[in-house]
Design a protein around this motif. Structure first.
Motif, PDB file in Angstrom:
ATOM      1  N   ILE A   1       6.513  -1.615  58.594  1.00 48.30           N
ATOM      2  CA  ILE A   1       5.274  -2.778  58.449  1.00 48.30           C
ATOM      3  C   ILE A   1       4.387  -2.210  57.257  1.00 48.30           C
ATOM      4  O   ILE A   1       3.507  -2.874  56.749  1.00 48.30           O
ATOM      5  CB  ILE A   1       4.529  -3.151  59.723  1.00 48.30           C
ATOM      6  N   VAL A   2       4.435  -0.857  57.106  1.00 46.19           N
ATOM      7  CA  VAL A   2       3.672  -0.075  56.120  1.00 46.19           C
ATOM      8  C   VAL A   2       4.562   0.287  54.972  1.00 46.19           C
ATOM      9  O   VAL A   2       3.977   1.108  54.113  1.00 46.19           O
ATOM     10  CB  VAL A   2       2.665   0.969  56.539  1.00 46.19           C
TER      11      VAL A   2
ATOM     12  N   PRO B   1      -1.284 -12.713  67.681  1.00 47.72           N
ATOM     13  CA  PRO B   1      -1.526 -14.102  67.126  1.00 47.72           C
ATOM     14  C   PRO B   1      -0.433 -15.076  67.335  1.00 47.72           C
ATOM     15  O   PRO B   1      -0.609 -16.360  67.653  1.00 47.72           O
ATOM     16  CB  PRO B   1      -2.363 -13.986  65.746  1.00 47.72           C
ATOM     17  N   VAL B   2       0.810 -14.371  66.969  1.00 50.27           N
ATOM     18  CA  VAL B   2       2.042 -15.427  67.058  1.00 50.27           C
ATOM     19  C   VAL B   2       2.695 -15.342  68.485  1.00 50.27           C
ATOM     20  O   VAL B   2       2.916 -16.461  69.272  1.00 50.27           O
ATOM     21  CB  VAL B   2       2.999 -14.955  66.160  1.00 50.27           C
TER      22      VAL B   2
ATOM     23  N   HIS C   1       7.655 -11.724  63.432  1.00 51.57           N
ATOM     24  CA  HIS C   1       7.038 -13.045  63.912  1.00 51.57           C
ATOM     25  C   HIS C   1       8.111 -14.110  64.256  1.00 51.57           C
ATOM     26  O   HIS C   1       8.047 -14.965  64.864  1.00 51.57           O
ATOM     27  CB  HIS C   1       6.070 -13.718  62.821  1.00 51.57           C
TER      28      HIS C   1
ATOM     29  N   SER D   1       8.088  -4.135  53.647  1.00 50.45           N
ATOM     30  CA  SER D   1       7.425  -4.718  54.809  1.00 50.45           C
ATOM     31  C   SER D   1       7.302  -6.189  54.784  1.00 50.45           C
ATOM     32  O   SER D   1       7.198  -6.556  56.136  1.00 50.45           O
ATOM     33  CB  SER D   1       5.713  -4.079  54.505  1.00 50.45           C
TER      34      SER D   1
ATOM     35  N   MET E   1       9.326 -13.021  67.713  1.00 54.98           N
ATOM     36  CA  MET E   1       8.417 -13.423  68.877  1.00 54.98           C
ATOM     37  C   MET E   1       8.857 -12.617  70.122  1.00 54.98           C
ATOM     38  O   MET E   1       9.019 -13.155  71.208  1.00 54.98           O
ATOM     39  CB  MET E   1       8.555 -15.023  69.217  1.00 54.98           C
TER      40      MET E   1
ATOM     41  N   CYS F   1       7.790  -7.856  58.564  1.00 48.62           N
ATOM     42  CA  CYS F   1       6.554  -8.920  59.243  1.00 48.62           C
ATOM     43  C   CYS F   1       7.317  -9.988  59.491  1.00 48.62           C
ATOM     44  O   CYS F   1       7.072 -10.687  60.568  1.00 48.62           O
ATOM     45  CB  CYS F   1       5.929  -8.911  58.092  1.00 48.62           C
ATOM     46  N   GLY F   2       8.341 -10.516  58.642  1.00 49.12           N
ATOM     47  CA  GLY F   2       9.061 -11.764  59.006  1.00 49.12           C
ATOM     48  C   GLY F   2       9.895 -11.567  60.371  1.00 49.12           C
ATOM     49  O   GLY F   2       9.924 -12.557  61.107  1.00 49.12           O
TER      50      GLY F   2
ATOM     51  N   GLY G   1      -1.306  -5.761  67.090  1.00 49.18           N
ATOM     52  CA  GLY G   1      -2.184  -6.525  66.396  1.00 49.18           C
ATOM     53  C   GLY G   1      -1.585  -7.574  65.722  1.00 49.18           C
ATOM     54  O   GLY G   1      -1.950  -8.834  65.509  1.00 49.18           O
ATOM     55  N   LEU G   2      -0.567  -7.338  64.782  1.00 48.12           N
ATOM     56  CA  LEU G   2       0.084  -8.276  63.943  1.00 48.12           C
ATOM     57  C   LEU G   2       0.732  -9.233  65.011  1.00 48.12           C
ATOM     58  O   LEU G   2       0.951 -10.639  64.808  1.00 48.12           O
ATOM     59  CB  LEU G   2       0.931  -7.592  63.169  1.00 48.12           C
TER      60      LEU G   2
ATOM     61  N   LEU H   1      -1.158  -1.613  64.542  1.00 40.09           N
ATOM     62  CA  LEU H   1      -0.436  -2.623  63.506  1.00 40.09           C
ATOM     63  C   LEU H   1       0.555  -3.681  64.088  1.00 40.09           C
ATOM     64  O   LEU H   1       0.271  -4.881  64.051  1.00 40.09           O
ATOM     65  CB  LEU H   1       0.044  -1.984  62.069  1.00 40.09           C
TER      66      LEU H   1
END
Lengths: 338, 338
Positions: free
Chosen positions: B229-230, B285-286, B243, B235, B246, B239-240, B281-282, B278
């Motif tokens: 993620i960094v 929300p999903v 999310h 990244s 899930m 990230c994809g 936290g990321l 990270l």
């Protein structure tokens, strides 16, 4: 350039590309094509953009036109056959045709043949260049300060904010440019990489390539962000832009009253402070960046006093200055970021 | 199948696809090709995988071979011209050639002609299916528990950990499957979407599609993560996947002693606690997910007591149980996540 913009049955409220071009392009807009509103003028609907007559079809425009732009994008990005006559007429008249559709006009046999015959260009701006590759982590090496618009969701105004901030910075005497990452920005600026259409591994690289190309020519680059870092579908693009741009400062864009992800209503937006933590926390290991300002879209609020109160609440949540760049101007943001 | 694996100048430590196949494939490995180590054997370097002789080139292998697999992937995924003779020889001998490079062998005129002529297949596993689309945010609806491996960097062992955990879960009597997202996983499992190669807007969707397809058939899905993620370049893909998958639980994979991003040495790795913050936290929300366990790759440490101390330090930083799945087994991780 003298251009016509196709926006049949969608102008103005469902024609975001057409409106963006009318608002920001330096080109001369000869006409908007919308068969539902033929005979009216752009200024009958929208007051703060370039005015132009609205015509029913390409064949009805008497003046010379250099390019026809497809100014609307149906869900799925398909080509509507009811537009074929207009595109055909444009090509027969020697006009270039510029499109941001997923359907590539250059792959359409009739259009390709007409373009060759009449020596004009079919520009599919959503077709990424073939020479993109992975990021090298070098965007921070450019001379320019890089400012990236990030968002709480899609369609909150990131493109508009990037354009307005660059324009206001230029008016204030700075040398500022926009780095366009989406179809409308690319059409307005006349160049750019469609970052949401590139190979996923090249997402950051597609942004870096543009910044490296322009970064020593300007003092400020305003990078058009995409999506949101917590979007169930589009966060990959957002994250790639964040790390590829290696921005110095971020502007968090939000739509007043938006409570859930547009089109994904079961996903609530987290608090504004969570967005600040996520964007800053994620940026830092690659290139430290702070959310230095916010942009609030209050277009849905009629009462100006209510809009002002919403803006103040947003500033408090954000812990940084904010504005609605269309309603209240760009100055509070520019002061925070330049 | 009898296969040869090309790994020139990279075996074993920079040939992760080759090693993954040697470790997990049911196929019979006839030879590894590495001109720097010709004459040696796989077992001279690595003890816990299928053994095979190491040859200098395809032309030097006398035994029958059904397929040549490209077992290395340079940054950027280009084809190295120094491999051309081996691929040509393989095709001339009637072998299929399986590649996970960004450069598609099927688009290479010489290889395409030779494949047709000799009736063999060029399988580019990194070519995504044409019907992928955007995520709908539905992966959490499946019956299976979804466990995603995430990493501090590329090449820290995410694929290996996913394979080992799925294998150990099955051995413990659970119905567990791997969701492969990269070329090696796809080569081993025989299916999967190459998530780093899809259109950037479809990154999450490409993962979701696999989870929705398999999620009601198994009790546990182990999703192979990618990148970090960094990571300055990759990244977006990470990230994809986060999310799109899930996931219910995350396993943070790290390479002991790694201090900077591989190939991007000016970027230091942040503290382990930053990764935990990270990723969690990321994800939240999903779909809320916690880093429930860690996997530490201690292959670079000879002394077992030192490796054990490194692992204990990693567990302390992580605040969760961890193991080196190869050296110390998968049980401490499985206990934390099943």
């Amino acid at each position: 350039m003298r251009i016509a913009i196709l926006a049949h049955e969608k102008f103005p409220h469902r024609a975001k590309t057409a409106l963006g071009i009318l608002r920001y392009s330096d080109d001369d807009i000869v006409a908007v094509l919308d068969r539902d509103n033929a005979g009216a003028r752009v200024s009958d609907f929208v007051s703060d953009v370039q005015d132009a007559p609205i015509g029913s079809q390409m064949a009805a425009i008497d003046e010379p036109v250099d390019a026809l732009v497809i100014g609307i994008s149906p869900i799925g990005g398909a080509f509507e056959e009811s537009w074929r006559d207009d595109v055909r007429t444009a090509l027969e008249r020697g006009c270039d045709v510029i499109s941001g559709l997923h359907y590539f006009l250059a792959d359409d046999e009739e259009f390709a043949a007409l373009a060759t015959e009449n020596d004009c260009e079919l520009r599919d701006v959503r077709k990424p260049p073939a020479d993109l590759t992975v990021s090298e982590g070098t965007a921070a090496d450019v001379d320019a300060d890089v400012i990236l618009t990030v968002g709480t969701d899609c369609s909150v105004g990131k493109m508009t904010v990037s354009m307005e901030l660059a324009r206001a910075a230029r008016e204030a005497g700075h040398d500022a440019a926009v780095i366009p990452t989406g179809q409308t920005g690319i059409m307005i600026e006349g160049w750019g990489n469609p970052v949401d259409r590139v190979v996923s591994d090249f997402t950051a690289g597609a942004v870096e390539e543009m910044i490296v190309e322009k970064g020593d020519e300007h003092d400020y680059l305003f990078v058009e962000g995409q999506g949101s870092i917590v979007h169930p579908a589009y966060s990959a693009v957002t994250c790639g832009i964040l790390h590829g741009a290696m921005a110095d400062r971020l502007v968090l864009c939000h739509d007043a009253g938006r409570e859930a992800i547009h089109g994904y209503e079961s996903f609530s937006l987290p608090p504004i402070s969570t967005y600040v933590d996520l964007y800053e926390g994620l940026a830092t290991p690659v290139q430290e960046a702070s959310v230095a300002a916010g942009a609030l879209n209050t277009a849905g609020i009629d009462d100006e006093a209510v809009a002002r109160r919403e803006l103040e609440a947003y500033e408090a949540e954000l812990g940084a200055p904010a504005s609605d760049v269309i309603r209240f101007g760009s100055d509070p943001i520019l002061e925070a970021i330049l």
